[in-house]
Enzyme design. Structure first.
Site, PDB file in Angstrom:
ATOM      1  N   ASP A 228       0.883  -1.155   0.000  1.00  0.00           N
ATOM      2  CA  ASP A 228       0.000   0.000   0.000  1.00  0.00           C
ATOM      3  C   ASP A 228       0.927   1.213   0.000  1.00  0.00           C
ATOM      4  OD1 ASP A 228      -2.054   1.790   0.066  1.00  0.00           O
ATOM      5  OD2 ASP A 228      -3.142   0.832   1.704  1.00  0.00           O
TER       6      ASP A 228
HETATM    7  C1  BGC Z   1      -4.932   3.341   0.019  1.00  0.00           C
HETATM    8  C2  BGC Z   1      -4.961   2.354  -1.124  1.00  0.00           C
HETATM    9  C3  BGC Z   1      -4.698   3.073  -2.415  1.00  0.00           C
HETATM   10  C4  BGC Z   1      -3.374   3.794  -2.330  1.00  0.00           C
HETATM   11  C5  BGC Z   1      -3.010   4.574  -3.583  1.00  0.00           C
HETATM   12  C6  BGC Z   1      -3.678   4.180   0.011  1.00  0.00           C
HETATM   13  O1  BGC Z   1      -3.761   5.203   0.953  1.00  0.00           O
HETATM   14  O2  BGC Z   1      -5.046   2.660   1.243  1.00  0.00           O
HETATM   15  O3  BGC Z   1      -6.176   1.675  -1.160  1.00  0.00           O
HETATM   16  O4  BGC Z   1      -4.734   2.183  -3.488  1.00  0.00           O
HETATM   17  O5  BGC Z   1      -3.427   4.723  -1.254  1.00  0.00           O
HETATM   18  O6  BGC Z   1      -3.777   5.706  -3.714  1.00  0.00           O
END
Ligand code: BGC
Length: 755
Positions: A228
């Site tokens: 993530d």
């Molecule tokens: C989120 C993800 C997301 C990523 C990219 C993170 O803060 O938890 O679900 O895909 O950011 O934007």
């Protein structure tokens, strides 16, 4: 040599390390001289959030269709529709130059308070798994990858990057992992995204057990694991744990750390090579996807269809569908400013948006429509807006009250601390229903809200969810009966937050959240606690009625590996066409470990014309009957009676059939020096091995404490007492009846068992 191996063979250590960390916020590192393209990723899950500037995390997304969020799509109980939506999202990804869509989000709804529940499917792992498989298949059928997220046990937003989710093995295996397992083993996502949080002490990004032992080794995941955004703490440790790609980039220091670790021998280069191979495989695969465009109008129409399918008619005294209404009071700012998606990384820059009020007017057949705002955008108290709404409601035949849970109550990055609407909204509903008994409340929210305070005065309540950009039209379709609602709740609506499973264990303290409720989330909890709920899991009304025949099975003696098919006849007994959702729950009332009272293991959505009958067939396989046994570290079944329940919701069981399950599972003995007399007797091999010492020891013990030496039931108290004694203590109580030191005798018996 194939393309991947050829490229790998020509890559320097620096190339490899660079490939495993992003080049920008959204691209992997290209290696031009070897023809390795950059892989472009963009957020999902309910649309494509392609950020125009690859160096920016958030600003300037390109227009794309905002489809309904996961709460809505799961409530359709229609995997085919989700597959179709996935394919449409893939078309948009292709048009926008995106190789991998970062979705679906498939974490379990442990508590309705989780601010990100709108991005997740369900409180039930089977339903979430079916949705996940369909979404992944749909997107990937067009040559676009998915990223199943957030692996794993990411069930709250409060302190999500640091909190430690402490979860027991059965809850992990039976509740928190199965949707991921289904997606990985059946739909083969190109990527899986790790979670921010810690799981039993170890961050998702560094969790060898989850990323390598379970995901890659046990489930055979052949894609790559992406972090993530910002989840990596120690790049070398995360690579060693199985985290292939770190995002976002660039992170030169991280790349250097990997190079140094290989050079100084602290990281085996073969570990890095495995990650490189996985990323290259996906990058080359993505390159084969042909270019394309998409039709925004067609996708908007699909988004409307999906939104309508996911809406759940919670309550209806007959006011809906609206027919021959001459005047409507439309109240609530969400009627003009549709609340159709949530805040955070999934926020889509729409291609167009339906305004509910405009769409209503199109279907209202000339009815006079008045509008009153009802509540402000913030949480201010505005009696003037209530007075205005009351006046409008009083002078109309029907009031349509659009109530959206404000974005500041529910979003990525924060949890709710109550399940309530705003005070102004509650006051508004009470005031309007007091003057207008024909009031329909239309809700926009991502997870359950409490309604006890205001629901009694309403004529109908429609749960419209965060319904995507075409949701305004979909609401009109449902209210006017253009679409007969067939959505069913994918999560329980409790009476109050204090009733919910995680109430005493959320959001945790000092960055530890104990999953004290174990496997008992959602309806499993309310079943076990025999607790009434506002609307049960699986609930949803229709404008028609259905009758369901008695369930039948082809065989009543069922081998676990063969499974069984349940057959039910469903008839539309009303006057309009509609769709029913037949839900199959399995109840194993007698097992060696505790089990939930029932668990969803199959379902089918069936469309029926008035008077029509169809036979629905729902297969149940090994896993429908199995539970995870931590002692044996595997899924097992046990022979015996199992009840198969067919229902219209978790609390509305319409029929059942009992089968005699025959387990084919062969279990090794898991007796230990601490195993009790009861454990030894319950284990067939243990019983045999210990027979020679048990007889004299039991006789001596019985003489000492009373009861039946043959383990009868003449004196239950004494027998229970004996059964809970470790075997060595039984022998010790037996005095000299058995020769040798009791501890050594037990060790010898255990040796014989393992031999
Ligand atoms: C989120 C993800 C997301 C990523 C990219 C993170 O803060 O938890 O679900 O895909 O950011 O934007």
């Amino acid at each position: 040599m194939n393309r991947v191996d050829t490229a790998l063979a020509h890559m320097s250590l620096e190339d490899k390390a660079a490939l495993c960390t992003g080049a920008t916020a959204w691209n992997t590192t290209p290696i031009e001289r070897l023809g390795v393209p950059p892989l472009v990723v963009a957020d999902g899950p309910h649309g494509v959030r392609k950020v125009a500037d690859a160096d920016s995390m958030a600003i300037g997304a390109l227009p794309a269709t905002c489809f309904p969020t996961a709460s809505a799509t799961a409530s359709a109980w229609d995997p085919d529709l989700l597959r179709e939506m996935g394919a449409a999202i893939a078309e948009e990804a292709i048009a926008l130059g995106v190789d991998v869509v970062l979705g679906p989000g498939i974490n379990m709804k442990r508590t309705p308070a989780c601010g990100r529940n709108f991005e997740y499917f369900s409180e039930d792992p089977y339903l979430a798994g079916e949705c996940a498989v369909a979404y992944v298949e749909g997107v990937q059928s067009r040559g676009v990858g998915t990223s199943v997220k957030h692996f794993a046990v990411n069930n709250q937003e409060t302190r999500r990057m640091v909190v430690d989710a402490v979860v027991d093995e059965r809850a992990l295996r039976e509740i928190y992992l199965p949707a991921f397992e289904a997606a990985v083993t059946r739909a083969h996502p190109w990527t899986v995204m790790c979670s921010y949080n810690r799981i039993n002490g170890v961050h998702g990004s560094q969790n060898h057990r989850l990323l390598t032992e379970i995901l890659k080794d046990e489930w055979g995941f052949d894609g790559f694991v992406v972090s993530d955004w910002g989840a990596v703490h120690d790049r070398v440790a995360s690579l060693a744990a199985g985290l292939d790609l770190e995002m976002p980039g660039p992170r030169d220091r991280r790349v250097r750390a990997v190079v140094d670790a290989v050079r100084d021998g602290s990281l085996d280069e073969s570990v890095l090579d495995d990650s490189v191979r996985r990323i290259l495989t996906v990058a080359f695969r993505a390159e084969e996807t042909p270019a394309g465009t998409f039709d925004p109008a067609a996708h908007h129409a699909l988004a409307r269809r999906v939104a309508a399918a996911g809406m759940v008619l919670l309550r209806n005294d007959g006011v809906l569908p609206l027919r021959d209404v001459s005047s409507l009071a439309v109240i609530g700012r969400a009627a003009k400013e549709a609340h159709f998606q949530g805040g955070g990384s999934s926020h889509i820059a729409t291609t167009m948006v339906d305004e509910p009020l405009t769409e209503l007017a199109k279907l209202a057949g000339g009815a006079a429509i008045s509008y009153a705002e009802g509540y402000p955008a913030d949480d201010a108290s505005r009696p003037d807006l209530i007075d205005e709404a009351v006046a409008a409601a009083r002078s109309a035949e029907v009031a349509l009250l659009f109530v959206a849970l404000p974005g500041w109550k529910e979003m990525e990055g924060a949890d709710r601390d109550d399940l309530d609407l705003t005070s102004q909204q509650v006051a508004l509903i009470k005031a309007v229903t007091a003057v207008q008994p024909r009031t329909v409340v239309i809700l926009n929210n991502g997870s359950a809200v409490a309604m006890d305070d205001w629901i009694d005065g309403t004529a109908a309540v429609l749960e419209a969810w965060m319904m995507g950009q075409a949701g305004g039209g979909a609401i009109a379709d449902v209210l006017f009966g253009v679409v007969n609602p067939s959505g069913r709740l994918a999560e329980t609506f409790p009476h109050r937050l204090a009733d919910t499973p995680a109430y005493l264990n959320h959001p945790g303290e000092q960055d530890v959240v104990r999953y004290g409720e174990g496997m008992y989330i959602g309806y499993r909890w309310y079943d076990a606690r025999e607790m009434p709920v506002l609307f049960p899991f699986g609930h949803g009304l229709s404008y028609t009625t259905f009758a369901c025949g008695a369930p039948r099975v082809s065989e009543t003696v069922v081998r676990d590996v063969d499974g069984v098919t349940v057959e039910v006849e469903v008839t539309n007994t009303g006057t309009v066409a509609g769709a029913d959702v037949v839900q199959v729950y399995v109840a194993d009332r007698k097992a060696s470990l505790e089990r939930p009272k029932k668990e969803l293991k199959g379902f089918a959505r069936v469309e029926l014309q008035p008077g029509e009958t169809k036979t629905v067939r729902i297969p149940l396989g090994f896993r429908a009957f199995a539970f995870y046994h931590p002692g044996h570290a595997r899924w097992i079944t046990e022979s015996g009676e199992v009840e198969i329940l067919v229902g219209a919701s978790a609390t509305d069981i319409r029929g059942s059939v009992t089968v005699d399950l025959v387990s084919t599972v062969e279990l090794a003995s898991i007796l230990t020096p601490l195993s009790t007399l009861g454990d030894w007797l319950a284990d067939p091999r243990g019983r045999a091995v210990s027979a020679s010492v048990l007889k004299p020891a039991m006789a001596a013990l019985t003489q000492a404490v009373g009861g039946d030496p043959d383990n009868g039931v003449d004196n239950q108290g004494q027998n229970l007492y004996k059964m809970s004694l470790p075997l060595a203590d039984v022998l010790a109580f037996g005095g000299d009846a058995v020769a040798g030191d009791p501890v050594e005798v037990v060790a010898r018996l255990l040796g014989e068992l393992r031999a």
